[in-house]
Motif scaffolding. Structure first.
Motif, PDB file in Angstrom:
ATOM      1  N   SER A  78     147.615 -30.682  20.176  1.00 11.63           N
ATOM      2  CA  SER A  78     149.055 -30.875  20.359  1.00 11.63           C
ATOM      3  C   SER A  78     149.799 -30.616  19.052  1.00 11.63           C
ATOM      4  N   LEU A  79     149.256 -31.135  17.941  1.00 16.23           N
ATOM      5  CA  LEU A  79     149.871 -30.878  16.642  1.00 16.23           C
ATOM      6  C   LEU A  79     149.641 -29.435  16.203  1.00 16.23           C
ATOM      7  N   LEU A  80     148.508 -28.870  16.610  1.00 18.24           N
ATOM      8  CA  LEU A  80     148.210 -27.477  16.281  1.00 18.24           C
ATOM      9  C   LEU A  80     149.229 -26.550  16.936  1.00 18.24           C
ATOM     10  N   ARG A  81     149.570 -26.810  18.186  1.00 16.79           N
ATOM     11  CA  ARG A  81     150.580 -25.995  18.879  1.00 16.79           C
ATOM     12  C   ARG A  81     151.959 -26.176  18.246  1.00 16.79           C
ATOM     13  N   THR A  82     152.283 -27.385  17.845  1.00  8.54           N
ATOM     14  CA  THR A  82     153.598 -27.657  17.259  1.00  8.54           C
ATOM     15  C   THR A  82     153.752 -26.972  15.901  1.00  8.54           C
ATOM     16  N   ASN A  83     152.683 -26.946  15.117  1.00  8.39           N
ATOM     17  CA  ASN A  83     152.776 -26.458  13.737  1.00  8.39           C
ATOM     18  C   ASN A  83     152.098 -25.104  13.541  1.00  8.39           C
ATOM     19  N   TRP A  84     151.903 -24.346  14.629  1.00  5.38           N
ATOM     20  CA  TRP A  84     151.093 -23.129  14.526  1.00  5.38           C
ATOM     21  C   TRP A  84     151.707 -22.090  13.595  1.00  5.38           C
ATOM     22  N   HIS A 140     146.129 -42.683   3.634  1.00  6.29           N
ATOM     23  CA  HIS A 140     146.735 -42.694   4.969  1.00  6.29           C
ATOM     24  C   HIS A 140     148.024 -41.878   4.999  1.00  6.29           C
ATOM     25  N   VAL A 141     147.900 -40.624   4.572  1.00  6.87           N
ATOM     26  CA  VAL A 141     149.052 -39.723   4.520  1.00  6.87           C
ATOM     27  C   VAL A 141     149.466 -39.338   5.935  1.00  6.87           C
ATOM     28  N   ASN A 142     150.730 -38.909   6.096  1.00 10.53           N
ATOM     29  CA  ASN A 142     151.291 -38.478   7.373  1.00 10.53           C
ATOM     30  C   ASN A 142     150.323 -37.589   8.144  1.00 10.53           C
ATOM     31  N   GLU A 143     150.132 -37.906   9.437  1.00 11.55           N
ATOM     32  CA  GLU A 143     149.147 -37.196  10.257  1.00 11.55           C
ATOM     33  C   GLU A 143     149.481 -35.714  10.406  1.00 11.55           C
ATOM     34  N   ARG A 144     150.757 -35.371  10.496  1.00  8.02           N
ATOM     35  CA  ARG A 144     151.154 -33.973  10.668  1.00  8.02           C
ATOM     36  C   ARG A 144     150.745 -33.140   9.458  1.00  8.02           C
ATOM     37  N   LEU A 145     150.976 -33.668   8.256  1.00  6.47           N
ATOM     38  CA  LEU A 145     150.605 -32.943   7.041  1.00  6.47           C
ATOM     39  C   LEU A 145     149.099 -32.774   6.952  1.00  6.47           C
ATOM     40  N   ALA A 146     148.355 -33.835   7.258  1.00  5.55           N
ATOM     41  CA  ALA A 146     146.895 -33.750   7.216  1.00  5.55           C
ATOM     42  C   ALA A 146     146.382 -32.741   8.237  1.00  5.55           C
ATOM     43  N   ASN A 147     147.004 -32.695   9.427  1.00  4.44           N
ATOM     44  CA  ASN A 147     146.594 -31.755  10.460  1.00  4.44           C
ATOM     45  C   ASN A 147     146.852 -30.311  10.047  1.00  4.44           C
ATOM     46  N   ILE A 148     147.980 -30.068   9.387  1.00  6.56           N
ATOM     47  CA  ILE A 148     148.300 -28.714   8.919  1.00  6.56           C
ATOM     48  C   ILE A 148     147.272 -28.245   7.896  1.00  6.56           C
ATOM     49  N   ILE A 149     146.947 -29.102   6.929  1.00  6.23           N
ATOM     50  CA  ILE A 149     145.993 -28.733   5.888  1.00  6.23           C
ATOM     51  C   ILE A 149     144.604 -28.529   6.474  1.00  6.23           C
ATOM     52  N   GLU A 150     144.197 -29.425   7.380  1.00 12.97           N
ATOM     53  CA  GLU A 150     142.870 -29.309   8.005  1.00 12.97           C
ATOM     54  C   GLU A 150     142.766 -28.040   8.841  1.00 12.97           C
ATOM     55  N   SER A 151     143.794 -27.753   9.634  1.00  5.64           N
ATOM     56  CA  SER A 151     143.776 -26.557  10.487  1.00  5.64           C
ATOM     57  C   SER A 151     143.797 -25.296   9.649  1.00  5.64           C
ATOM     58  N   GLU A 152     144.604 -25.282   8.603  1.00  3.26           N
ATOM     59  CA  GLU A 152     144.663 -24.116   7.710  1.00  3.26           C
ATOM     60  C   GLU A 152     143.318 -23.875   7.059  1.00  3.26           C
ATOM     61  N   ASN A 153     142.645 -24.944   6.691  1.00  7.72           N
ATOM     62  CA  ASN A 153     141.331 -24.806   6.060  1.00  7.72           C
ATOM     63  C   ASN A 153     140.317 -24.207   7.034  1.00  7.72           C
ATOM     64  N   LEU A 154     140.330 -24.661   8.282  1.00  8.59           N
ATOM     65  CA  LEU A 154     139.390 -24.157   9.273  1.00  8.59           C
ATOM     66  C   LEU A 154     139.621 -22.676   9.565  1.00  8.59           C
ATOM     67  N   LEU A 155     140.890 -22.277   9.719  1.00 12.07           N
ATOM     68  CA  LEU A 155     141.186 -20.866   9.976  1.00 12.07           C
ATOM     69  C   LEU A 155     140.824 -20.005   8.770  1.00 12.07           C
ATOM     70  N   ASN A 156     141.093 -20.516   7.587  1.00  8.05           N
ATOM     71  CA  ASN A 156     140.696 -19.813   6.361  1.00  8.05           C
ATOM     72  C   ASN A 156     139.203 -19.544   6.358  1.00  8.05           C
ATOM     73  N   ASP A 157     138.435 -20.588   6.655  1.00  4.51           N
ATOM     74  CA  ASP A 157     136.975 -20.457   6.641  1.00  4.51           C
ATOM     75  C   ASP A 157     136.508 -19.424   7.653  1.00  4.51           C
ATOM     76  N   GLY A 158     137.108 -19.456   8.853  1.00  2.31           N
ATOM     77  CA  GLY A 158     136.695 -18.527   9.891  1.00  2.31           C
ATOM     78  C   GLY A 158     136.958 -17.079   9.533  1.00  2.31           C
ATOM     79  N   VAL A 159     138.174 -16.787   9.072  1.00  2.00           N
ATOM     80  CA  VAL A 159     138.529 -15.408   8.721  1.00  2.00           C
ATOM     81  C   VAL A 159     137.746 -14.940   7.497  1.00  2.00           C
ATOM     82  N   ALA A 160     137.688 -15.793   6.469  1.00  2.00           N
ATOM     83  CA  ALA A 160     136.978 -15.415   5.244  1.00  2.00           C
ATOM     84  C   ALA A 160     135.489 -15.195   5.511  1.00  2.00           C
ATOM     85  N   GLY A 161     134.903 -16.017   6.391  1.00  3.32           N
ATOM     86  CA  GLY A 161     133.498 -15.838   6.726  1.00  3.32           C
ATOM     87  C   GLY A 161     133.233 -14.501   7.395  1.00  3.32           C
TER      88      GLY A 161
END
Length: 312
Positions: A78-84, A140-161
């Motif tokens: 849900s947060l991924l769709r909002t912040n895509w 306990h940082v804002n969930e939206r910010l943590a979700n953006i950083i986590e999602s960006e990291n996962l996509l980075n790893d996938g493309v870079a791999g």
């Protein structure tokens, strides 16, 4: 070969150090990964575990599947769709800009051939915000910010791999003077990227869907937790054996299991048990990796100061 008693000794030592480091860094409000590197460096200098080495296979096939699955499991779609838009800009545009800039500098200023420069750029370009994410969880940082950083990291790893696998192939082909050039190389690289990334995405999706459907009739937290562990490593190994992007496959698996599977095939107790299990696995994996980086760094320090008149 490492003897079993020495292996157990080192595991107990590193686990104890990880727990103490985590406790101290929580009190100081600093990333425990930083503390792990420092402690690992001290352990390496002292020489308590001279036989321990951080190998590529250890990282790729032991630590990486667990870290990828845990990260994807905690991402909310849900947060991924909002912040895509923000995530896509950071992960794709930022990565490609860093990738192109790094490769160009390596080629123009270090006179490295393009294939090798692109391979090195694929290795160096992706960011790793694990220390930042660890600090986010402590504070306990804002969930939206943590979700953006986590999602960006996962996509980075996938493309870079995927980019890494492509240009590694080109470098190996160059050694045998059979690598394509010009437009043929571009077409070949794009085709391979689509095959690996798309194949990994599809394989992870199908695996996650089948596992979620298969566990619908099972109401046993132990079995459901064990299934996530088997799935994470099994999908990674199988995708790698099929020459698909194992990173993207596990990320897709984790996203599907952490959202669709969590909501349709799990009891509240199973959700809590799996969350706790993967938090522990991720903590141990990160702690061991960064401690082993510190231990490994000792050899580079020794090389640096091994000139006449300098000792460590």
């Amino acid at each position: 070969m490492l003897a079993i008693p020495l292996l157990i000794r080192d595991l107990v030592l590193f686990l104890t150090i990880a727990l103490v480091t985590n406790l101290v860094t929580r009190k100081l409000a600093v990333p425990y990964t930083l503390g792990s590197v420092i402690i690992g460096l001290v352990v390496g200098i002292i020489g308590v575990t001279p036989e321990v080495r951080l190998t590529p296979d250890l990282v790729l096939f032991v630590f990486l599947p667990a870290l990828l699955f845990e990260g994807a499991w905690n991402v909310k779609c849900s947060l991924l769709r909002t912040n895509w838009k923000v995530i896509f800009f950071l992960a794709e545009s930022g990565l490609l800009l860093s990738f192109g800039t790094s490769a160009s500098f390596l080629h123009l200023f270090d006179h490295i051939d393009w294939s090798t420069a692109l391979l090195l750029a694929a290795i160096l370009s992706p960011t790793d915000p694990v220390a930042v994410l660890g600090l986010f969880r402590q504070l306990h940082v804002n969930e939206r910010l943590a979700n953006i950083i986590e999602s960006e990291n996962l996509l980075n790893d996938g493309v870079a791999g995927s980019l890494y696998q492509i240009f590694l192939t080109f470098v190996l082909l160059n050694l045998h003077s059979v690598a394509p050039t010009g437009w043929a190389a571009l077409g070949s690289g794009l085709g391979q990227f689509l095959m690996e990334a798309g194949g990994g995405l599809l394989f992870g999706f199908i695996s996650g869907l089948l596992i979620s459907q298969g566990l619908k009739r099972i109401d046993d937290p132990q079995i459901e937790t064990s299934a996530t562990l088997i799935a994470a490593y099994g999908v990674f190994w199988t995708a790698d054996a099929l020459h698909l992007s194992a990173i993207i496959a596990v990320i897709m698996l984790g996203l599907l299991r952490g959202n669709y599977g969590r909501n349709t095939a799990m009891t509240e107790q199973a959700k809590g048990d799996i969350d706790t299990f993967w938090n522990i696995i991720a903590f141990l994996a990160n702690a061991f990796i960064f401690m082993l980086i510190g231990v490994q760094f000792h050899s580079y320090i020794h090389t640096l100061f091994s000139t006449p008149g300098l000792t460590i």
